[in-house]
Enzyme design. Structure first.
Site, short mmCIF file in Angstrom:
data_model
loop_
_atom_site.label_atom_id
_atom_site.label_comp_id
_atom_site.label_asym_id
_atom_site.label_seq_id
_atom_site.Cartn_x
_atom_site.Cartn_y
_atom_site.Cartn_z
N TRP A 188 0.72 -1.19 -0.09
CA TRP A 188 0.01 0.06 -0.18
C TRP A 188 0.77 1.22 -0.06
CZ3 TRP A 188 -0.22 4.09 3.49
CH2 TRP A 188 -1.08 5.12 3.07
N GLU A 229 -2.88 -2.92 -2.65
CA GLU A 229 -4.13 -2.45 -1.85
C GLU A 229 -4.71 -0.92 -2.41
OE1 GLU A 229 -3.39 -1.92 2.23
OE2 GLU A 229 -5.61 -1.24 2.56
N LYS A 231 -7.25 2.56 -2.89
CA LYS A 231 -7.63 3.48 -1.83
C LYS A 231 -8.47 4.66 -2.80
CE LYS A 231 -6.66 6.01 2.26
NZ LYS A 231 -5.85 5.91 3.42
N ASP A 262 -9.77 -3.28 1.25
CA ASP A 262 -9.85 -2.66 2.85
C ASP A 262 -11.06 -1.97 2.78
OD1 ASP A 262 -9.65 -0.28 4.82
OD2 ASP A 262 -7.69 -0.67 5.02
N HIS A 265 -11.72 1.89 2.31
CA HIS A 265 -11.23 2.69 1.14
C HIS A 265 -12.21 2.70 0.04
CE1 HIS A 265 -6.82 1.46 2.22
NE2 HIS A 265 -7.29 2.24 3.26
N HIS A 289 -8.55 -6.18 4.46
CA HIS A 289 -8.44 -5.61 5.50
C HIS A 289 -9.44 -4.95 6.10
CE1 HIS A 289 -3.80 -3.87 4.83
NE2 HIS A 289 -4.18 -5.40 4.91
N ASP A 297 -12.07 7.08 6.51
CA ASP A 297 -11.23 6.03 6.52
C ASP A 297 -10.63 5.94 7.97
OD1 ASP A 297 -9.83 3.52 6.18
OD2 ASP A 297 -8.24 4.58 5.05
N ASP A 299 -10.55 3.97 10.72
CA ASP A 299 -9.54 2.61 11.08
C ASP A 299 -10.43 2.66 12.49
OD1 ASP A 299 -8.30 1.51 8.93
OD2 ASP A 299 -7.19 3.41 8.89
N ASP A 329 -7.29 -4.22 9.81
CA ASP A 329 -6.53 -2.95 9.80
C ASP A 329 -7.27 -1.97 10.48
OD1 ASP A 329 -5.03 -0.99 9.04
OD2 ASP A 329 -5.30 -0.89 6.92
#
Ligand code: RNT
Ligand code: ZN
Length: 421
Positions: A188, A229, A231, A262, A265, A289, A297, A299, A329
């Site tokens: 990433w 990955e 995004k 993810d 993303h 993820h 995003d 997390d 993640d």
């Protein structure tokens, strides 16, 4: 909770699920095929051990909060991970980033890292009989400050990151070889631009070329599995991210690498769950993820929500559990980090167990007969079936705290270990 009660509740649940054609025993044995890769970076808010007090910097990702007790040394990180794994049912792996090597106080730049900096981790994993996954770290570095790494027009910077990533893949392959289970290496990069650029094309062309060079070194699949990955945007790269979903889908399909999904993303109304059945038609395997984005995003710690449930259901419905590598993640620095792991990982496991207890055959029959009202009703009804009783039984059989018992355990660790750091 008393064992007798857990068993009794499970028996009742088993009978209820059986009346919908669902075999709870089979679902529980399928849970053995679910291996969750624990991301190491929730222990220390993505700081790493390159130097004392290292912190996450730039890259458009952010850990907020300052809950006491974050891991400041590799020994502390390992203590935390052991504690976490002792509270989780099922199987885990560990997912490392390149900034988590044992550099012994020396300044080792990213283009200088070697296997020896990670041999300690491999030995650690071997003792615990778990696999390792790995990530190049193309952020928190002066060469990432202008927002471009592998797609940089500056050849010095680009070469630096190519060398770093090549070394990371070599280390990952060795992890896979020594541990007897392929290591997943994920790329990433934060590359992108805050304001509207006029030259997207060249950056993407450069990224493609950099990846080609990185992947020109081949490793056996039994040692290394590569993933890329995508995004949509990051903080400071709102207008364009070089490694977009379109970019990496094209790359992954033409090079048969894995693609990393993810779920933070994408546009908030896009469903990662919907993407799985498409992508699996074109690449051999996927990397997830799992995360929870709150408005962006962000997390946050994963919870057992609709988004996660659909992802798990789509994997189970496609009978693709063995083609999906499940990673986590998230990095929330505002709460007990052990609790973050245990709650987040258990939430992911809950989603898969819930998906495995779906009366798929019955629902499919309704669907094929055009009985859409019956399909909807049954899906709604399943939400009130005694799913928790199956989960409690699974935890008990795995010899880990059942239900709320883990909260107290973590409270003890907080007092005795975290608050003393
Ligand atoms: C960033 C990506 C990436 C990182 C980790 C630390 O938006 O999700 O996976 O979070 O590599
Ligand atoms: Zn991610």
């Amino acid at each position: 909770m008393k064992k007798e009660i857990i068993k009794k509740a499970y028996q009742i649940a088993k009978d209820q699920y059986a009346s919908f054609g669902v075999d709870t025993e089979k679902a529980l044995s399928e849970m053995n095929n679910l291996v969750i890769s624990l991301h190491c970076w929730q222990t220390d808010d993505v700081g790493g051990f390159e130097r004392e007090g290292a912190e996450l910097g730039g890259g458009g990702i952010q850990a907020t909060g300052n809950f006491p007790g974050k891991a400041r040394t590799i020994a502390q990180m390992r203590d935390d991970l052991d504690k976490v794994m002792s509270l989780l049912p099922g199987k885990q792996r560990l997912n490392l980033h390149a900034i988590y090597g044992e550099f012994g106080g020396e300044k080792i730049d990213r283009d200088q890292i070697e296997l020896k900096h990670f041999q300690g981790w491999i030995d650690w994993a071997k003792k615990r009989n778990i696999g390792l996954d790995f990530n190049c770290t193309c952020f928190s570095h002066p060469y990432a400050d202008d927002g471009f790494t592998l797609s940089s027009k500056n050849s010095k910077i680009r070469k630096f990151w190519i060398e770093h990533t090549k070394r990371c893949r070599a280390i990952a392959a060795e992890m896979g070889k020594q541990l007897g289970t392929p290591s997943v290496h994920n790329i990433w990069i934060p590359d992108g631009s805050k304001d509207t650029p006029v030259d997207r094309y060249t950056h993407r062309k450069i990224l493609k070329k950099s990846l080609d060079e990185i992947f020109s070194v081949k490793y056996p699949k039994k040692y290394l599995k590569d993933s890329v990955e995508s995004k949509l945007f990051g903080i400071g790269s709102e207008s364009m991210v070089v490694g977009s979903h379109d970019f990496y889908i094209g790359y992954a399909v033409s090079n048969n690498t894995m693609i990393t999904l993810d779920n933070g993303h994408f546009h908030p109304t896009e469903q990662v769950g919907d993407k799985i059945s498409s992508i699996l038609l074109y690449v051999d395997e996927l990397l997830l993820h799992l995360t929870r984005g709150v408005r962006w995003d962000s997390d946050h710690v994963v919870t057992f929500n609709d988004e996660l449930t659909l992802i798990a259901q789509e994997i189970v419905r496609a009978k693709a559990l063995n083609r999906v590598n499940v990673g986590l993640d998230f990095f929330d620095a505002s709460l007990n980090r052990i609790e973050a792991y245990v709650t987040g990982t258990r939430a992911a496991q809950l989603a898969f167990l819930y998906a495995l207890l779906e009366p798929y055959e019955m629902l499919l029959k309704y669907e094929e007969q055009g009985k859409n009202f019956e399909r909807l009703s049954l899906m709604e009804l399943m939400k009130t079936k005694p799913f928790g009783a199956v989960w409690d039984y699974y935890c008990m059989m795995s010899d880990v705290p059942v239900g709320e018992e883990y909260i107290e355990e973590i409270g003890k660790y907080e007092k005795e270990v975290l608050f003393k750091r």
